[in-house]
Design a protein around this motif. Structure first.
Motif, mmCIF file in Angstrom:
data_model
loop_
_atom_site.group_PDB
_atom_site.id
_atom_site.type_symbol
_atom_site.label_atom_id
_atom_site.label_comp_id
_atom_site.label_asym_id
_atom_site.label_seq_id
_atom_site.Cartn_x
_atom_site.Cartn_y
_atom_site.Cartn_z
ATOM 1 N N ALA A 81 0.843 -1.209 0.000
ATOM 2 C CA ALA A 81 0.000 0.000 0.000
ATOM 3 C C ALA A 81 0.876 1.256 0.000
ATOM 4 C CB ALA A 81 -0.918 -0.007 1.215
ATOM 5 N N CYS A 82 1.978 1.218 0.742
ATOM 6 C CA CYS A 82 2.792 2.440 0.839
ATOM 7 C C CYS A 82 3.586 2.689 -0.443
ATOM 8 C CB CYS A 82 3.677 2.420 2.077
ATOM 9 S SG CYS A 82 5.171 1.493 1.887
ATOM 10 N N ARG A 83 3.756 1.652 -1.242
ATOM 11 C CA ARG A 83 4.383 1.910 -2.550
ATOM 12 C C ARG A 83 3.449 2.734 -3.421
ATOM 13 N NH1 ARG A 83 6.546 -3.552 -3.892
ATOM 14 N NH2 ARG A 83 5.260 -3.388 -5.741
ATOM 15 N N ARG A 84 2.142 2.483 -3.263
ATOM 16 C CA ARG A 84 1.171 3.269 -4.044
ATOM 17 C C ARG A 84 0.953 4.632 -3.403
ATOM 18 N NH1 ARG A 84 -3.749 -0.001 -3.262
ATOM 19 N NH2 ARG A 84 -4.799 1.487 -4.617
ATOM 20 N N PHE A 85 0.938 4.641 -2.069
ATOM 21 C CA PHE A 85 0.646 5.890 -1.356
ATOM 22 C C PHE A 85 1.673 6.063 -0.227
ATOM 23 C CE2 PHE A 85 -3.392 3.881 -2.703
ATOM 24 C CZ PHE A 85 -3.707 4.758 -3.721
ATOM 25 N N PRO A 86 2.822 6.651 -0.533
ATOM 26 C CA PRO A 86 3.911 6.737 0.461
ATOM 27 C C PRO A 86 3.526 7.466 1.749
ATOM 28 C CG PRO A 86 4.703 7.257 -1.749
ATOM 29 C CD PRO A 86 3.227 7.164 -1.852
ATOM 30 N N VAL A 87 2.485 8.299 1.705
ATOM 31 C CA VAL A 87 2.076 9.029 2.904
ATOM 32 C C VAL A 87 1.690 8.069 4.033
ATOM 33 C CG1 VAL A 87 -0.352 9.216 2.180
ATOM 34 C CG2 VAL A 87 0.616 10.916 3.732
ATOM 35 N N ILE A 88 1.324 6.851 3.667
ATOM 36 C CA ILE A 88 0.949 5.858 4.685
ATOM 37 C C ILE A 88 2.100 5.616 5.663
ATOM 38 C CG2 ILE A 88 0.454 3.377 5.005
ATOM 39 C CD1 ILE A 88 -1.341 3.551 2.542
ATOM 40 N N LEU A 89 3.329 5.666 5.170
ATOM 41 C CA LEU A 89 4.473 5.444 6.056
ATOM 42 C C LEU A 89 4.534 6.492 7.159
ATOM 43 C CD1 LEU A 89 7.349 4.424 3.630
ATOM 44 C CD2 LEU A 89 6.241 3.015 5.373
ATOM 45 N N GLU A 90 4.271 7.730 6.782
ATOM 46 C CA GLU A 90 4.284 8.794 7.796
ATOM 47 C C GLU A 90 3.172 8.581 8.814
ATOM 48 O OE1 GLU A 90 4.090 12.656 5.869
ATOM 49 O OE2 GLU A 90 5.434 11.881 4.317
ATOM 50 N N LEU A 91 2.006 8.170 8.329
ATOM 51 C CA LEU A 91 0.876 7.949 9.229
ATOM 52 C C LEU A 91 1.161 6.795 10.192
ATOM 53 C CD1 LEU A 91 -1.996 8.383 6.621
ATOM 54 C CD2 LEU A 91 -1.254 10.024 8.349
ATOM 55 N N LEU A 92 1.839 5.760 9.693
ATOM 56 C CA LEU A 92 2.214 4.638 10.566
ATOM 57 C C LEU A 92 3.229 5.099 11.603
ATOM 58 C CD1 LEU A 92 2.678 1.728 7.978
ATOM 59 C CD2 LEU A 92 0.906 1.879 9.730
ATOM 60 N N ALA A 93 4.196 5.880 11.171
ATOM 61 C CA ALA A 93 5.273 6.305 12.079
ATOM 62 C C ALA A 93 4.764 7.211 13.189
ATOM 63 C CB ALA A 93 6.369 7.003 11.281
ATOM 64 N N CYS A 94 3.795 8.062 12.870
ATOM 65 C CA CYS A 94 3.321 8.995 13.908
ATOM 66 C C CYS A 94 2.156 8.411 14.703
ATOM 67 C CB CYS A 94 2.946 10.343 13.298
ATOM 68 S SG CYS A 94 1.412 10.305 12.370
ATOM 69 N N GLY A 95 1.680 7.227 14.335
ATOM 70 C CA GLY A 95 0.621 6.591 15.111
ATOM 71 C C GLY A 95 -0.775 6.982 14.676
ATOM 72 N N ALA A 96 -0.896 7.784 13.603
ATOM 73 C CA ALA A 96 -2.235 8.167 13.140
ATOM 74 C C ALA A 96 -2.971 6.967 12.542
ATOM 75 C CB ALA A 96 -2.139 9.283 12.105
ATOM 76 N N MET A 97 -2.207 6.007 12.028
ATOM 77 C CA MET A 97 -2.825 4.787 11.508
ATOM 78 C C MET A 97 -2.047 3.579 11.999
ATOM 79 S SD MET A 97 -3.996 5.317 7.589
ATOM 80 C CE MET A 97 -5.057 3.875 7.570
ATOM 81 N N SER A 98 -2.780 2.486 12.189
ATOM 82 C CA SER A 98 -2.118 1.239 12.575
ATOM 83 C C SER A 98 -2.015 0.335 11.353
ATOM 84 C CB SER A 98 -2.938 0.532 13.652
ATOM 85 O OG SER A 98 -4.165 0.112 13.090
ATOM 86 N N LEU A 99 -1.218 -0.707 11.479
ATOM 87 C CA LEU A 99 -1.103 -1.672 10.385
ATOM 88 C C LEU A 99 -2.458 -2.308 10.092
ATOM 89 C CD1 LEU A 99 2.247 -3.317 11.512
ATOM 90 C CD2 LEU A 99 1.905 -2.063 9.389
ATOM 91 N N THR A 100 -3.239 -2.531 11.145
ATOM 92 C CA THR A 100 -4.566 -3.129 10.953
ATOM 93 C C THR A 100 -5.455 -2.194 10.131
ATOM 94 O OG1 THR A 100 -4.356 -4.224 13.079
ATOM 95 C CG2 THR A 100 -6.572 -4.064 12.176
ATOM 96 N N SER A 101 -5.392 -0.885 10.430
ATOM 97 C CA SER A 101 -6.200 0.075 9.676
ATOM 98 C C SER A 101 -5.820 0.041 8.201
ATOM 99 C CB SER A 101 -5.993 1.493 10.207
ATOM 100 O OG SER A 101 -6.255 1.540 11.574
ATOM 101 N N VAL A 102 -4.524 -0.026 7.943
ATOM 102 C CA VAL A 102 -4.065 -0.062 6.545
ATOM 103 C C VAL A 102 -4.586 -1.321 5.867
ATOM 104 C CG1 VAL A 102 -2.046 -0.129 5.040
ATOM 105 C CG2 VAL A 102 -2.007 1.285 7.093
#
Ligand SMILES: [Zn+2]
Length: 366
Positions: A81-102
């Motif tokens: 998913a993060c290859r398509r939408f790299p912003v996901i990595l930032e959201l994972l790192a700051c805790g705004a999203m979890s792996l389960t949410s992704v």
């Protein structure tokens, strides 16, 4: 090293312990996001893990990295998913999203909608993410099926139309329960769901698919109810019958807990003159109903920094000003607390019993 870690953690002050835990959780999120980014890179070099003897990225994760199957699936899905939408990595790192949410959302992200959806998903619980998915991709209600599973108990899937289910339905149930099955090695069709955990799945706004297993006696009760309610529920829909049963059970349990329905329309079921005086230590049924309704059946403890407890189980009626200190049993002075918070506040007022916190404090003592 590990025993030393425990000793160091145990020696910290309350403030330092919370501080350290927050720091470590942040590091864990960052490490997790970084691992996902590296797996994304490895995913583009299949010959690399193949050269080391692994037939898939999933096998590499579970065998070389010793990740559990679920952990591997979550990380691989997030990597893709993060290859398509790299912003996901930032959201994972700051805790705004979890792996389960992704994992739950990744199928529904497009170049057009991903910014909006990821913004809506930020900081949401799994249940809210599931509701968001149900909104993005609502599914029709599934057909009711009551079927015998190859054990002494029966599986009941709740939805309209009573028919015996087919192996296809069982496979559907499995794939609906986990959307990561495509990453696991295929070992042939599954004859029945591999887990007996109940499934409650948000399929569309305000619609849920529920699946669980019941015993022979409950199955017989269901069949008898289908026969008795044939006029009102012609198709014998097990879902409708369970909905009715839940409403009746909730009414009964709430009556037992708070002395009557929390629904004001049903409050007349309380006979006049049966409520106790506010000078009593006991909380009258009328006050209990008011408190339960006002606090929404949830612990009403709010921390100094404004966080309200979300516990809904083992609730007790807590005297804000303790009865022992003259606090009346009125709705204004009574508030719902989970067992932990009732105990916590009792200790704040009365201190530890025998040098330690009591296991339980009677609810009326607040
Ligand atoms: Zn609580």
């Amino acid at each position: 090293m590990n025993t030393n870690m425990l000793a160091v953690a145990s020696s910290l002050s309350d403030h330092d312990l919370l501080d350290r835990i927050a720091t470590l959780a942040g590091k864990e999120r960052e490490a997790s996001a970084e691992l996902v980014a590296h797996l994304a890179a490895l995913d583009e070099r299949p010959s690399l893990y193949a050269a080391h003897g692994f037939g898939s990225l999933f096998n590499y994760c579970t065998e070389a990295l010793c990740l559990s199957e679920d952990a591997a699936c979550n990380r691989i899905i997030a990597a893709r998913a993060c290859r398509r939408f790299p912003v996901i990595l930032e959201l994972l790192a700051c805790g705004a999203m979890s792996l389960t949410s992704v994992r739950l959302l990744h199928r529904h992200l497009t170049p057009e909608n991903h910014q909006d959806i990821l913004a809506r998903a930020g900081g949401r619980s799994r249940r809210k993410i599931e509701a968001l998915v149900a909104e993005l991709a609502p599914r029709p209600d599934v057909a009711t099926s009551v079927r015998k599973v190859p054990t002494p108990v029966r599986t009941l899937a709740l939805d309209p139309v009573p028919v015996a289910a087919t192996p296809r339905a069982a496979e559907t149930a499995v794939s609906a329960a986990t959307d990561v099955s495509d990453l696991r090695p295929v070992v042939g069709p599954t004859p029945h769901p591999p887990t007996r955990r109940p499934i409650i799945e948000n399929t569309a706004p305000e619609r849920y698919r529920v699946q669980f297993t019941i015993g022979e006696e409950s199955h017989d009760r269901l069949r008898r109810l289908q026969a008795l309610l044939r006029r009102e529920i012609p198709d014998g829909d097990a879902g409708v019958i369970v909905e009715r049963a839940l409403a009746l059970l909730l009414e009964k349990v709430e009556r037992a807990k708070v002395g009557g329905s929390t629904n004001p329309q049903n409050a007349r079921s309380i006979r006049p003159g049966t409520d106790k005086s506010s000078s009593s230590r006991d909380v009258a049924r009328k006050e209990k109903r008011t408190v339960w309704s006002r606090d929404g059946g949830q612990c009403a403890f709010v921390s100094a920094d404004g966080h309200r407890c979300t516990e809904r189980a083992f609730l007790e009626f807590h005297h804000v000003q303790p009865y022992a200190l003259g606090g009346p049993a009125t709705a204004e002075n009574i508030s719902l607390r989970c067992r932990r918070h009732n105990q916590y506040e009792a200790v704040l007022v009365f201190g530890q019993v025998g040098g330690r916190a009591p296991d339980t404090y009677p609810s009326q003592d607040g």
